[in-house]
Design a protein around this motif. Structure first.
Motif, PDB file in Angstrom:
ATOM      1  N   ALA A 358      46.862  39.526 -22.764  1.00 55.76           N
ATOM      2  CA  ALA A 358      46.488  40.373 -21.631  1.00 55.76           C
ATOM      3  C   ALA A 358      47.444  40.156 -20.460  1.00 55.76           C
ATOM      4  CB  ALA A 358      45.055  40.078 -21.209  1.00 55.76           C
ATOM      5  N   PRO A 359      47.693  41.210 -19.656  1.00 57.28           N
ATOM      6  CA  PRO A 359      48.651  41.115 -18.551  1.00 57.28           C
ATOM      7  C   PRO A 359      48.341  40.017 -17.547  1.00 57.28           C
ATOM      8  CG  PRO A 359      48.087  43.411 -18.994  1.00 57.28           C
ATOM      9  CD  PRO A 359      47.161  42.579 -19.830  1.00 57.28           C
ATOM     10  N   ASN A 360      47.069  39.616 -17.428  1.00 54.17           N
ATOM     11  CA  ASN A 360      46.727  38.580 -16.460  1.00 54.17           C
ATOM     12  C   ASN A 360      46.927  37.170 -17.000  1.00 54.17           C
ATOM     13  OD1 ASN A 360      44.682  38.624 -18.315  1.00 54.17           O
ATOM     14  ND2 ASN A 360      43.000  38.587 -16.841  1.00 54.17           N
ATOM     15  N   SER A 361      47.529  37.060 -18.182  1.00 54.33           N
ATOM     16  CA  SER A 361      47.805  35.751 -18.771  1.00 54.33           C
ATOM     17  C   SER A 361      49.302  35.598 -18.991  1.00 54.33           C
ATOM     18  CB  SER A 361      47.076  35.610 -20.108  1.00 54.33           C
ATOM     19  OG  SER A 361      47.471  34.428 -20.782  1.00 54.33           O
ATOM     20  N   ASP A 362      49.812  34.392 -18.742  1.00 55.27           N
ATOM     21  CA  ASP A 362      51.240  34.121 -18.959  1.00 55.27           C
ATOM     22  C   ASP A 362      51.487  33.404 -20.278  1.00 55.27           C
ATOM     23  OD1 ASP A 362      51.965  35.235 -16.498  1.00 55.27           O
ATOM     24  OD2 ASP A 362      51.529  33.362 -15.451  1.00 55.27           O
TER      25      ASP A 362
END
Length: 473
Positions: A358-362
Motif C-alpha cells: 500500500a502507498p502508505n507503507s515503505d
C-alpha cells in the motif's frame, strides 16, 4: 413568346447554379478555379500539424493560420504584431463566400497572442483586454484578474483551497487544486515559492527540510518538525526500507560503503541476500508464523497490500478484458478469488492484476524470495500456457519499474518453476516463481504470444511471498 420563355429559363438555370455554389453544403459546390488553389477552401481539414487545414504542413506553410501558401497573406503589412494571425480576414476563399473579408480577425492586433485566448469571450483577447475576466473591475484593481468570482488568493491569483480537504493526485501532489507543473511548491499546499526555495529545501528535491508553519501542519502539530528524511541528499521518493526515519539515500545500515537506496542488500554487508533461493526451502504459505512465507493481505500490519488492474490493447469490447473482484486476492479468504479474463489475439492484449504494498507503507520485499500464486483450476492454466508462450505470466516491480518478468521482457532471473511443476499440498495448489531482485509489487497477467484465444480466464485466490531474506545455501 418562345424567346421570352427561353430567356426566363436561362435566368432560372443561372440562379440555380449560383445558389448551388453558395450553399452551405459541400455537396455540389463548385470549387472556384479562378483562385488557383490546389486545395478545396470549403473543405479544410485543420490538425495539430496543419493549423489552417490547407494540406501544407506547418513546417512548410508560409502562413500557418491562413489557407494557402502565400507569404503576403501574413506579412508585416497585414499582421501588425507578427503572431501569424492577420489583423483582418484577407480577400480569399472561404472568407469571400462568408462575407468576412476585412472583418477583424486578430483579437489583439497590436499584441502577439497566437492562441487568441479570450477568457470572458468579449472578442478582446486576454493579451490586450483591460478586464480579462469581464467582472467589471480592471485588471490592475482586480484582486483576481482571471477569476470573475474573485475566489482566489489575492497575493498569488491562484485558486483558494481548503487545507483540511486536500485531494492529492499524481498531477497535483499536494492536492491544493493547482497542477504540479503550475505549482511553485508541488508538495506543499499553497503557492508560496518560499516554502520550497533553497533555504527551505537545500537538496532541491521538492520536500522542505521541515514542515512549514501553515495549515494543515499547524493543526496537525507538524510545523517545525523534520519532513525530508534526507535533508541534504535529494530523494523525492523518501525511501526508508527499515522505517527508522532516516532515508535510504543518506544511510548505510550495514556499513558496506553503499547507501541503502543503491545497496541490493541494505541490511547485509556481504550482499548475500541476492543469492539464489536454496532448493530445500519448503514453500508453505501461512499466517501463524510457522513459515517465512505469508499471504499479501490488505490487513497486514507490516506490509498492507493493495490491488490495481492494468489493461492494454484490448482489441474487442472491454467487457472481454478485465479483472473481476481484484480485492478478493488479498482478503485472506482462500475460498474467494479474483478472476482475470482476456481475449488474446496474437499476444497483443494484456490484462494484469497487480498486488502491491500500500502507498502508505515503505516496505520492500527482499530479493532472494519465492512468490506463490494460489490458483483455482491450475491444470487447465498449465495446459493453456505451456506450448504457446501464452497464458499466465508474472512480473515483479519496484517503484513502478519492472524488475523481473516471466514473459521475458527483462530477462533471465525469474525461474519459472511453476510452469513445469506444481508445489504445495493436495489442496490448495501453488505455482512458484523465484526472484533475485527486491520488489514492492507483483503483477499476474494474461499475455504472451497466442495465435488466438477466444477467452482466457484464470482465478487468483491468494498471492504469497516472504517478508524476510531466505537463508543462503
Amino acid at each position: 413568346m418562345i424567346k421570352l420563355f427561353r430567356n426566363l429559363f436561362l435566368v432560372l438555370v443561372v440562379a440555380a447554379l449560383v445558389a448551388g455554389c453558395r450553399s452551405d453544403e459541400s455537396e455540389g459546390r463548385v470549387i472556384p478555379q479562378v483562385s488557383g488553389y490546389s486545395f478545396d477552401p470549403f473543405n479544410l481539414q485543420p490538425s495539430d500539424k496543419d493549423f489552417d487545414g490547407d494540406g501544407v504542413l506547418n513546417s512548410k506553410d508560409a502562413c500557418l493560420y491562413v489557407p494557402g501558401n502565400d507569404p503576403k497573406l501574413c506579412d508585416s503589412t497585414v499582421d501588425s504584431d507578427g503572431d501569424g494571425i492577420p489583423d483582418k480576414y484577407p480577400a480569399i476563399e472561404p472568407y469571400i463566400f462568408k462575407d468576412m473579408v476585412n472583418s477583424p480577425w486578430d483579437n489583439c492586433p497590436d499584441d502577439p497572442n497566437e492562441k487568441q485566448e479570450d477568457l470572458d469571450g468579449d472578442g478582446v483577447g486576454d493579451a490586450c483586454d483591460p478586464d480579462i475576466d469581464g467582472d467589471g473591475t480592471v485588471n490592475e484593481q482586480d484582486p483576481c484578474p482571471t477569476d470573475a468570482s474573485n475566489e482566489c488568493d489575492p497575493d498569488t491569483g491562484n485558486p483558494t483551497y481548503d487545507p483540511f480537504d486536500l485531494n492529492p493526485t499524481e498531477t497535483d501532489l499536494d492536492g491544493d487544486g493547482v497542477e504540479n507543473s503550475e505549482d511553485p511548491c508541488p508538495r506543499v499546499p499553497g503557492f508560496n515559492p518560499a516554502h520550497c526555495d533553497a533555504k527551505a529545501d537545500p537538496d532541491g528535491d521538492g520536500i522542505p527540510s521541515v514542515y512549514p508553519s501553515i495549515e494543515p501542519f499547524l493543526t496537525e502539530n507538524k510545523a517545525g518538525n523534520a519532513w525530508d528524511n534526507c535533508a541534504n541528499v535529494a530523494n523525492p521518493g523518501q525511501e526508508d526500507f527499515n522505517n527508522n526515519g532516516v532515508g535510504d539515500a543518506c544511510e548505510d545500515s550495514d556499513g558496506d560503503g553503499s547507501n541503502d537506496i543503491s545497496d541490493p542488500c541494505p541490511s547485509d554487508p556481504t550482499d548475500s541476500c541476492g543469492a539464489e533461493v536454496p532448493e530445500d526451502v519448503v514453500f508453505a504459505c501461512t499466517t501463524d508464523g510457522s513459515s517465512s512465507f505469508s499471504p499479501m493481505l490488505a490487513t497486514d500490519s507490516v506490509a498492507p497490500a493493495a490491488t490495481y488492474t492494468r489493461i492494454k490493447n484490448c482489441l474487442l469490447d472491454e467487457a472481454l478484458c478485465g479483472v473481476n473482484n481484484p480485492n478478493y486476492a488479498i482478503d485472506g479468504n482462500s475460498n474467494s478469488s479474483a478472476e482475470i479474463f482476456n481475449t488474446n489475439l496474437l499476444g497483443i492484449s494484456s490484462v494484469a492484476l497487480g498486488v502491491q504494498v500500500a502507498p502508505n507503507s515503505d516496505f520492500i520485499y527482499p530479493s532472494a524470495n519465492r512468490i506463490g500464486i494460489l490458483f483455482e483450476d491450475v491444470p487447465q492454466l498449465l495446459e493453456l500456457g505451456l506450448f504457446n508462450n501464452g497464458g499466465i505470466q508474472v512480473r515483479t516491480l519496484l517503484n513502478g519499474e519492472v524488475q523481473q518478468d516471466s514473459g521475458g521482457e527483462l530477462g533471465v532471473a525469474l525461474d519459472l518453476l511453476g510452469l513445469s511443476q506444481i508445489f504445495g499440498l493436495d489442496d490448495p495448489q501453488y505455482l512458484l516463481f523465484r526472484t533475485s531482485k527486491q520488489f514492492d509489487a507483483i503483477e499476474i497477467y494474461s499475455g504472451g504470444f497466442k495465435l488466438v484465444s477466444l477467452l482466457e480466464r484464470f482465478r487468483v485466490r491468494q498471492v504469497c511471498t516472504s517478508k524476510t531474506p531466505l537463508p543462503t545455501p
